[in-house]
Write a protein that holds these residues in place. Structure first.
Motif, PDB file in Angstrom:
ATOM      1  N   LEU A 201      11.199   3.989  -5.140  1.00  0.00           N
ATOM      2  CA  LEU A 201      11.049   2.930  -4.037  1.00  0.00           C
ATOM      3  C   LEU A 201       9.776   2.075  -4.387  1.00  0.00           C
ATOM      4  N   ALA A 202       8.833   2.689  -5.036  1.00  0.00           N
ATOM      5  CA  ALA A 202       7.772   1.785  -5.151  1.00  0.00           C
ATOM      6  C   ALA A 202       8.217   0.759  -6.524  1.00  0.00           C
ATOM      7  N   LYS A 204      11.285  -0.245  -6.941  1.00  0.00           N
ATOM      8  CA  LYS A 204      12.094  -1.603  -6.264  1.00  0.00           C
ATOM      9  C   LYS A 204      11.452  -2.399  -5.650  1.00  0.00           C
ATOM     10  N   HIS A 205      10.431  -1.758  -4.756  1.00  0.00           N
ATOM     11  CA  HIS A 205       9.647  -3.066  -3.945  1.00  0.00           C
ATOM     12  C   HIS A 205       8.479  -3.616  -4.652  1.00  0.00           C
ATOM     13  N   ASN A 206       8.097  -2.975  -5.588  1.00  0.00           N
ATOM     14  CA  ASN A 206       6.832  -3.096  -6.004  1.00  0.00           C
ATOM     15  C   ASN A 206       5.585  -3.267  -5.103  1.00  0.00           C
ATOM     16  N   ARG A 207       5.669  -2.139  -4.536  1.00  0.00           N
ATOM     17  CA  ARG A 207       4.563  -1.874  -3.619  1.00  0.00           C
ATOM     18  C   ARG A 207       4.197  -0.461  -3.592  1.00  0.00           C
ATOM     19  N   ASN A 208       3.034   0.041  -2.919  1.00  0.00           N
ATOM     20  CA  ASN A 208       2.547   1.234  -3.101  1.00  0.00           C
ATOM     21  C   ASN A 208       3.446   2.029  -2.014  1.00  0.00           C
ATOM     22  N   VAL A 209       3.191   3.477  -2.342  1.00  0.00           N
ATOM     23  CA  VAL A 209       4.133   4.178  -1.508  1.00  0.00           C
ATOM     24  C   VAL A 209       3.304   5.556  -0.991  1.00  0.00           C
ATOM     25  N   ALA A 210       3.286   5.615   0.124  1.00  0.00           N
ATOM     26  CA  ALA A 210       2.608   7.073   0.659  1.00  0.00           C
ATOM     27  C   ALA A 210       3.567   8.158   0.954  1.00  0.00           C
ATOM     28  N   VAL A 211       3.512   9.511   0.382  1.00  0.00           N
ATOM     29  CA  VAL A 211       4.351  10.361   0.529  1.00  0.00           C
ATOM     30  C   VAL A 211       3.674  11.381   1.531  1.00  0.00           C
ATOM     31  N   MET A 221       0.700   4.336  -6.670  1.00  0.00           N
ATOM     32  CA  MET A 221      -0.030   2.998  -6.646  1.00  0.00           C
ATOM     33  C   MET A 221       0.893   2.115  -7.784  1.00  0.00           C
ATOM     34  N   ALA A 222       1.533   1.235  -7.100  1.00  0.00           N
ATOM     35  CA  ALA A 222       2.542   0.524  -8.009  1.00  0.00           C
ATOM     36  C   ALA A 222       2.006  -0.244  -9.027  1.00  0.00           C
ATOM     37  N   GLU A 223       0.820  -0.768  -8.740  1.00  0.00           N
ATOM     38  CA  GLU A 223       0.273  -1.836  -9.929  1.00  0.00           C
ATOM     39  C   GLU A 223      -0.205  -0.962 -11.113  1.00  0.00           C
ATOM     40  N   LEU A 251       8.317   8.808   3.437  1.00  0.00           N
ATOM     41  CA  LEU A 251       7.971   7.830   2.362  1.00  0.00           C
ATOM     42  C   LEU A 251       7.688   6.539   3.195  1.00  0.00           C
ATOM     43  N   ARG A 252       6.428   6.039   2.821  1.00  0.00           N
ATOM     44  CA  ARG A 252       5.949   4.958   3.585  1.00  0.00           C
ATOM     45  C   ARG A 252       5.381   3.945   2.794  1.00  0.00           C
ATOM     46  N   LEU A 253       6.002   2.567   2.847  1.00  0.00           N
ATOM     47  CA  LEU A 253       5.550   1.547   1.846  1.00  0.00           C
ATOM     48  C   LEU A 253       4.215   1.072   2.660  1.00  0.00           C
ATOM     49  N   PHE A 254       3.227   0.879   1.754  1.00  0.00           N
ATOM     50  CA  PHE A 254       2.053   0.114   2.029  1.00  0.00           C
ATOM     51  C   PHE A 254       1.407  -0.817   0.996  1.00  0.00           C
ATOM     52  N   ASP A 255       0.601  -1.684   1.433  1.00  0.00           N
ATOM     53  CA  ASP A 255      -0.116  -2.508   0.380  1.00  0.00           C
ATOM     54  C   ASP A 255      -1.615  -1.889   0.229  1.00  0.00           C
ATOM     55  N   GLU A 256      -2.308  -2.931  -0.699  1.00  0.00           N
ATOM     56  CA  GLU A 256      -3.573  -2.172  -1.256  1.00  0.00           C
ATOM     57  C   GLU A 256      -4.478  -1.863   0.117  1.00  0.00           C
TER      58      GLU A 256
END
Ligand SMILES: Nc1nc2c(ncn2[C@@H]2O[C@H](COP(=O)(O)OP(=O)(O)OP(=O)(O)O)[C@@H](O)[C@H]2O)c(=O)[nH]1
Ligand SMILES: [Mg+2]
Lengths: 387, 178
Positions: A201-202, A204-211, A221-223, A251-256
């Motif tokens: 997921l991270a 694919k979306h280039n974003r952070n993911v909380a499990v 952390m994607a970056e 799973l939840r996408l989130f930003d910095e």
């Protein structure tokens, strides 16, 4: 220029790719003193045919139509019985000794039909000596030698750690499917499975993911390509080792995040997956793993930044040298299977290892591990480094 | 007396002196005339800075750890130095301008020695410069036909250096035990 003894036996290979041909050529030149050479089918005295290639059965039929009485050696991973007196069957992976015996058997056929009995291998010819040498148990073509006697201080791992990462399972008999059940685990039933989804997921979306679930907070952390765990490891481990303790995951996408007050442990993704795989495995294998298919290692793991289980470096050295099956690796190194299974689980989780799909890797049985003339010295140095 | 040696090489500041110190039983010394290997090639009056450490296995057995001189003008030494060596530890400094060039240079310079023994690579100073990554180094060697151990190594850390040397030993003989 030195010529090989007598004229070499001309072998044709049918249904083999270039790698397989190279492996046979190398074998004939390095282990058989060029007694056999590979030639085109038309000029071959004996043919060896791989039934496992696509359309292999048809190749066999067609070959028989072309040459009804050509001495033929059939090879396949699946055993079969052959009634035709011009044909012998050898099961893959082929121990070198059996291959040579099959060729010699077919060669006798050839000589009998051409009535050139004098050319048969007699007891004292170099080829006969060579074959005898091949039958000695300590020669390179022979199956696993006895386990090394010395048991060194196993590694840089404590007994407790070893129990956590490798478990204590006994060896299984790979020929007895009834025993297989207990050596497999399903990665999806552990936190490892959720992390694997989170990583997809991270990416694919280039974003952070909380499990998220009943375990300590985990952020992928994607970056930075790291995993943050907001607690001590011992609170996390149960969810990595107890199956189905992770059913309510989300799973939840989130930003910095704004600077978090709480502290966290940060792991490179690679090292985190490696550890989770070991915890889930505890000396077992991911479901569906083939015990007898050779395993390859794409490259050496970066061991200095990973959990190093006992014998891991030896297994890595073995697999980077030549693909080898899980069961055979344990036997060749003289170590309990659980160490091989645990290491495979970890390397598989970070996509460094897998089952080979190349035909060449199942053609010949792997040779036993060559012993360095300095083994004693190297071993003493190893002990000192760990001491 | 059985004497064997392991060669440490790599560019200036790669951590050769430090790595030898991390696993040596004695304080690493920078030799000039002391080592027997050197005297054979040395013209009178020249001194060549070379690192030396040792690991004593028992009364009759020692492993000598040699660090090659960093400066390339001493390359002529390498052939003599590697004679009878059991393997090469190549250290690369990740903060250097072109560490890949360094890697290819040293692999090439020690080609004959590597062909008759084994090599392992430790990339140092990765805490100071995160790129190139270990993966990038592997990609550089992808078509070389052999799989070389390449580890992230802090030359000041004994565990890192020991693991790197362990990988060298198991590459030489996977059936070593342990
Ligand atoms: N930050 C950091 N420093 C390191 C690392 N490895 C070695 N060093 C330091 O780097 C410096 C250079 O190391 P040396 O051991 O002197 O390097 P060398 O290869 O002997 O260098 P020359 O003799 O000049 O060729 C020392 O101060 C070491 O402590 C590392 O991984 N990270
Ligand atoms: Mg130095």
């Amino acid at each position: 220029m030195t010529s090989p003894p007598k004229s070499p036996v001309r072998l044709g290979a049918i249904g083999m790719d270039q790698r397989q041909l190279n492996a046979l050529s190398l074998l004939f030149s390095s282990k058989c003193n060029n007694r056999y050479i590979l030639v085109e089918e038309e000029s071959a005295e004996i043919c060896i045919l791989d039934l496992d290639v696509f359309g292999g059965e048809r190749l066999w039929e067609e070959c028989r139509e072309r040459h009804p009485d050509l001495p033929l050696i059939l090879v396949s991973l699946k055993t079969r019985s052959i009634s035709d007196s011009y044909t012998v069957f050898v099961q893959k992976p082929i121990p070198v000794k059996l291959l040579i015996m099959a060729i010699e058997k077919q060669r006798r056929l050839l000589l009998i039909t051409t009535a050139d009995e004098a050319d048969l291998i007699d007891e004292e010819t170099p080829a006969a000596t060579e074959m005898k040498a091949l039958e000695r148990p300590d020669t390179p073509c022979e199956a696993p030698r006895a386990p090394p006697k010395v048991s060194r201080a196993a590694s840089l791992m404590s007994v407790t750690e070893e129990k956590h990462f490798v478990g204590t399972a006994q060896d299984i008999d790979s020929n007895n499917p009834a025993q297989w059940e207990k050596i497999f685990y399903n990665p999806d039933h552990y936190l490892l499975g959720h992390l694997q989804q989170a990583l997809n997921l991270a990416v694919k979306h280039n974003r952070n993911v909380a499990v998220e679930g009943p375990w300590p907070k985990i952020h992928l952390m994607a970056e930075t390509h790291t995993v943050r765990v907001y607690s001590e490891e011992r609170h996390l481990r149960p969810f990595c080792t107890i199956p189905d303790s992770t059913l309510e995951a989300s799973l939840r996408l989130f930003d910095e995040v704004k600077s978090q007050a709480s502290t966290f442990q940060e792991y490179p993704v690679y090292a985190f997956f490696w550890k989770l795989a070991l915890w889930a495995s505890r000396g077992r294998l991911p479901e569906g793993t083939n015990l007898t298919q050779p395993i390859y290692l794409r490259r050496w793991p970066n061991f200095t930044r990973l959990v190093v289980t006992p014998h891991a470096i030896a297994i890595a050295a073995t697999w980077t040298e030549q693909p080898r099956s899980l069961v055979d690796t344990a036997a060749a190194l003289g170590i309990p299977q659980r160490y091989v299974f645990a290491f495979y689980s970890a390397t598989k989780a970070v996509q460094l290892a897998g089952e080979t799909r190349r035909a060449v890797d199942t053609l010949l049985a792997p040779q036993s591990i060559e012993q360095s003339s300095r083994r004693g010295l190297l071993g003493r140095l190893l002990d000192r480094l760990r001491g | 007396m059985n004497d064997f040696k392991i060669i440490f090489s790599g560019p200036v500041g790669a951590g050769k002196t430090t790595a030898i110190g991390a696993i040596s039983d004695i304080d690493p010394v920078t030799t000039d005339e002391q080592a027997t290997d050197m005297t054979k090639v040395q013209k009178p009056g020249t001194t060549v800075a070379m690192d030396y450490g040792q690991i004593t296995l028992d009364e009759s057995e020692k492993i000598h750890l040699y660090g090659t001189p960093g400066q390339e003008r001493f390359n002529f030494m390498w052939d003599i130095l590697t004679q009878g060596g059991i393997g090469l530890v190549l250290l690369l400094n990740n903060t250097r301008p072109d560490p890949f060039r360094d890697m290819h240079f040293f692999l090439n310079a020690f080609q004959a020695f590597i062909a008759s023994s084994k090599v392992v690579i430790g990339v140092t100073q990765m805490d100071l410069s995160r790129t190139p990554t270990i993966e990038d180094y592997h990609l550089q060697l992808e078509n070389s036909g052999t799989k070389v151990p390449i580890f992230d190594v802090d030359a000041r850390d004994k565990r890192d250096v020991s693991l790197l040397v362990e990988a060298l030993l198991y590459s030489l003989d996977p059936g070593l035990g342990g």
